[in-house]
Write a protein that holds these residues in place. Structure first.
Motif, mmCIF file in Angstrom:
data_model
loop_
_atom_site.group_PDB
_atom_site.id
_atom_site.type_symbol
_atom_site.label_atom_id
_atom_site.label_comp_id
_atom_site.label_asym_id
_atom_site.label_seq_id
_atom_site.Cartn_x
_atom_site.Cartn_y
_atom_site.Cartn_z
ATOM 1 N N VAL A 11 9.369 17.139 -35.514
ATOM 2 C CA VAL A 11 9.869 15.799 -35.675
ATOM 3 C C VAL A 11 11.223 15.153 -34.957
ATOM 4 N N THR A 12 11.353 14.385 -34.919
ATOM 5 C CA THR A 12 12.800 13.631 -34.312
ATOM 6 C C THR A 12 13.674 13.706 -35.037
ATOM 7 N N PRO A 13 15.182 13.877 -34.538
ATOM 8 C CA PRO A 13 16.376 14.112 -35.278
ATOM 9 C C PRO A 13 16.890 12.612 -35.559
ATOM 10 N N ILE A 14 16.207 11.563 -35.291
ATOM 11 C CA ILE A 14 16.917 10.213 -35.465
ATOM 12 C C ILE A 14 17.026 9.993 -36.911
ATOM 13 N N ALA A 15 17.765 9.050 -37.399
ATOM 14 C CA ALA A 15 18.157 8.767 -38.857
ATOM 15 C C ALA A 15 16.820 8.113 -39.256
ATOM 16 N N PRO A 16 16.691 8.624 -40.697
ATOM 17 C CA PRO A 16 15.610 7.774 -41.397
ATOM 18 C C PRO A 16 15.466 6.491 -41.535
ATOM 19 N N ALA A 17 16.720 5.700 -41.556
ATOM 20 C CA ALA A 17 16.767 4.520 -41.685
ATOM 21 C C ALA A 17 15.948 3.592 -40.444
ATOM 22 N N ASN A 18 16.193 4.178 -39.125
ATOM 23 C CA ASN A 18 15.637 3.711 -37.945
ATOM 24 C C ASN A 18 14.026 3.879 -38.030
ATOM 25 N N VAL A 19 13.451 5.038 -38.459
ATOM 26 C CA VAL A 19 11.949 5.103 -38.769
ATOM 27 C C VAL A 19 11.551 4.314 -39.645
ATOM 28 N N GLY A 20 12.440 4.088 -40.853
ATOM 29 C CA GLY A 20 11.878 3.045 -42.124
ATOM 30 C C GLY A 20 11.682 1.720 -41.427
ATOM 31 N N PHE A 21 12.579 1.427 -40.627
ATOM 32 C CA PHE A 21 12.520 -0.224 -40.158
ATOM 33 C C PHE A 21 11.386 -0.169 -39.235
ATOM 34 N N SER A 22 11.114 0.697 -38.227
ATOM 35 C CA SER A 22 9.997 0.625 -37.452
ATOM 36 C C SER A 22 8.512 0.799 -38.245
ATOM 37 N N LEU A 23 8.671 1.638 -39.372
ATOM 38 C CA LEU A 23 7.440 1.674 -40.206
ATOM 39 C C LEU A 23 7.047 0.314 -40.903
ATOM 40 N N ALA A 24 8.163 -0.106 -41.297
ATOM 41 C CA ALA A 24 7.862 -1.573 -41.863
ATOM 42 C C ALA A 24 7.523 -2.458 -41.083
ATOM 43 N N MET A 25 7.958 -2.434 -39.689
ATOM 44 C CA MET A 25 7.264 -3.565 -38.810
ATOM 45 C C MET A 25 5.767 -3.257 -38.606
ATOM 46 N N TYR A 26 5.570 -1.816 -38.550
ATOM 47 C CA TYR A 26 4.225 -1.464 -38.153
ATOM 48 C C TYR A 26 3.283 -2.173 -39.379
ATOM 49 N N ILE A 79 4.424 9.389 -42.423
ATOM 50 C CA ILE A 79 3.963 7.904 -43.092
ATOM 51 C C ILE A 79 3.654 7.050 -41.847
ATOM 52 N N GLN A 80 4.539 7.107 -41.063
ATOM 53 C CA GLN A 80 4.311 6.239 -39.880
ATOM 54 C C GLN A 80 3.102 6.653 -38.909
ATOM 55 N N PHE A 81 3.060 7.962 -38.706
ATOM 56 C CA PHE A 81 2.116 8.359 -37.906
ATOM 57 C C PHE A 81 0.729 8.001 -38.445
ATOM 58 N N ALA A 82 0.665 8.522 -39.821
ATOM 59 C CA ALA A 82 -0.580 8.175 -40.693
ATOM 60 C C ALA A 82 -1.008 6.752 -40.672
ATOM 61 N N ALA A 83 0.066 5.717 -40.655
ATOM 62 C CA ALA A 83 -0.623 4.375 -40.749
ATOM 63 C C ALA A 83 -0.940 3.915 -39.607
ATOM 64 N N ASN A 84 -0.392 4.440 -38.573
ATOM 65 C CA ASN A 84 -0.854 4.173 -36.886
ATOM 66 C C ASN A 84 -2.240 4.720 -36.721
ATOM 67 N N ILE A 85 -2.384 6.051 -36.891
ATOM 68 C CA ILE A 85 -3.622 6.635 -36.543
ATOM 69 C C ILE A 85 -4.870 6.074 -37.649
ATOM 70 N N SER A 86 -4.349 5.684 -38.857
ATOM 71 C CA SER A 86 -5.464 5.142 -39.590
ATOM 72 C C SER A 86 -5.958 3.752 -39.294
ATOM 73 N N TRP A 129 7.975 12.425 -32.450
ATOM 74 C CA TRP A 129 7.563 13.715 -32.647
ATOM 75 C C TRP A 129 7.583 14.651 -31.036
ATOM 76 N N PRO A 130 9.130 14.495 -30.524
ATOM 77 C CA PRO A 130 9.371 15.067 -29.441
ATOM 78 C C PRO A 130 8.947 16.560 -29.328
ATOM 79 N N GLY A 131 9.113 17.167 -30.479
ATOM 80 C CA GLY A 131 8.708 18.564 -30.306
ATOM 81 C C GLY A 131 7.360 18.885 -30.152
ATOM 82 N N PHE A 132 6.612 18.160 -30.268
ATOM 83 C CA PHE A 132 5.099 18.318 -30.192
ATOM 84 C C PHE A 132 4.671 18.213 -28.576
ATOM 85 N N MET A 133 5.188 17.555 -27.598
ATOM 86 C CA MET A 133 5.177 17.580 -26.175
ATOM 87 C C MET A 133 5.968 18.699 -25.591
#
Length: 458
Positions: A392-407, A10-17, A81-85
């Motif tokens: 995808v990154t192994p970090i906690a969902p809460a961290n991604v959710g927080f950055s997504l909300a800020m974005y 969702i975060q990457f989709a929001a950014n690229i959109s 997305w560290p696995g991509f690179m």
């Protein structure tokens, strides 16, 4: 609860959109600016410089937002997305680097000359700077589309210890889907910029701006849209045939085809049910999908049953219809207004309001098309090579959710500010004196009149 994978998507989709909105304008707007500048250089009439000076401000604002939002996308390759690179970085990294070295530096170097050199540079040199900025935006699109297309139809590489290594850069760059995606995107940019110019020009006219500049800009942009939309339909058809060859599961999702069928009907509307593997409330045209996709009434189209792994159907199905619907609306409006202008009929107040409403219609069509493209590749990030879940990154969902909300909050503020600024600039231009002293570049024909066709575009 949403997991890290869904939140990161969702975060990457929001950014690229949000990011793609701005390059979609600047890629083609740069060429419009070059056209306006050349017309001024040839005719010497100030109306072309007035058009140029207004739209170069819009270009600068849009370009700045495109750069800022593009930077955040690069960060996400490492954070989300560290696995991509790790797996395909040997290919993705150089392509992104080529984009920066050959395109962004070119744009950044000559953008300043284009914006601030009107009164300081010789006319030919300023025109050259405008041309190079337009070239830079197009080269940038070339490299980004090359990478994105490779992710859909990867070629020219080999896997060694689970990592992709390039073997043929020509095959990587000019992969099977790249020419079709590039053409489709460039024409989409032309349509987006055309309707933006037409819509903002119509807005200026509705606000009482009776100067020649918005009328001429409206005429040029409508003609451009009327020409480009049929070309886009043909390019889209070729792109669809290419997708049918290399990504048939995506086409099956686009058409809502669950079973392999000859003479597949074209679904104007339906409600796909993935659990029941069928559609509800179908409104269909018999055999038309087969005719479009295979150019045969009884052509066979593979259904989703043929593919154990296929993209989610609803997002692809409905996004495709939004894109097509918006394209047909663009066709109808551009041809209606364009034909009226050819007949010397000035657009009515109602039609001007319609054009204002269509100002950002290109955004809707572009986003819908990108959702078809990107969601249609799932569950893979790189088709057949790397699954999205494996990158995808192994970090906690809460961290991604927080950055997504800020974005999302930041993007909402930026979008509101952008739209307000564009329309403010349009309103402000209404009060500008028609015969103000624009700059020292104007020649002895400053006070010459446009010929009847240019002076009275309606």
């Amino acid at each position: 609860m949403l997991d890290t994978l869904i939140l990161s998507r969702i975060q990457f989709a929001a950014n690229i959109s949000f990011h793609i909105l701005f390059p979609t304008i600047t890629i083609a707007l740069g060429w419009f600016l070059f056209y306006f500048k050349v017309r001024h250089d040839i005719s010497g009439h100030p109306v072309w410089m007035r058009i140029y000076r207004f739209w170069v401000k819009i270009f600068a604002l849009t370009f700045a937002l495109g750069v800022v939002t593009g930077i955040t996308m690069s960060f996400q390759f490492g954070t989300n997305w560290p696995g991509f690179m790790e797996k395909v970085g040997n290919i993705a990294g150089p392509l992104l680097g080529y984009e920066v070295l050959s395109a962004f530096f070119l744009e950044a170097t000559f953008l300043g000359a284009m914006l601030f050199g009107i009164q300081r540079l010789p006319g030919w040199l300023h025109t050259l700077a405008t041309f190079l900025v337009a070239v830079g935006t197009s080269i940038s699109a070339f490299w980004i589309i090359a990478l994105n297309s490779w992710m859909h139809t990867p070629t020219g590489f080999e896997m060694i210890d689970g990592v992709a290594h390039p073997t043929d850069w020509w095959q990587i760059i000019f992969n099977p889907s790249m020419p079709y995606r590039l053409a489709h995107m460039m024409i989409a940019s032309g349509l987006t910029a055309s309707f933006l110019i037409a819509g903002i020009s119509a807005y200026r006219l509705l606000k009482g701006d009776n100067k020649r500049a918005p009328k001429v800009a409206l005429r040029i942009s409508i003609y451009a849209a009327a020409i480009l939309i049929p070309i886009q339909i043909m390019a889209g058809d070729m792109h669809g045939l290419n997708t049918l060859e290399h990504q048939p599961q995506k086409v099956a999702a686009m058409e809502g085809a669950w079973k392999t069928e000859k003479g597949l009907p074209l679904l104007l509307f339906a409600w796909p049910d993935e659990q029941a593997k069928q559609n509800h409330f179908e409104i269909a045209v018999p055999k038309m999908a087969s005719l479009i996709l295979t150019h045969k009434l009884d052509g066979e189209v593979k259904g989703l049953e043929e593919f154990p792994e296929h993209p989610p159907v609803k997002p692809v199905f409905f996004s495709f219809r939004v894109m097509i619907g918006m394209g047909l609306l663009m066709l109808a409006i551009s041809w209606f207004v364009g034909f009226g202008i050819l007949r010397r009929r000035y657009p009515s107040k109602l039609m001007l309001k319609v054009l204002v409403g269509m100002s950002f219609s290109g955004w809707i069509a572009t986003l819908a098309g990108w959702y078809v493209t990107e969601v249609g590749r799932q569950p893979y990030l790189v088709s057949g090579v790397l699954k999205t879940a494996d990158a995808v990154t192994p970090i906690a969902p809460a961290n991604v959710g927080f950055s997504l909300a800020m974005y999302l909050i930041l993007y909402a503020v930026l979008m509101l500010a952008y739209l307000q600024t564009v329309f403010y600039m349009a309103r402000k231009s209404v009060d500008v004196d028609e015969f103000e002293d624009l700059n020292s570049v104007q020649d002895k024909t400053v006070n010459a009149e446009l010929d009847d066709k240019e002076e009275n575009p309606a």
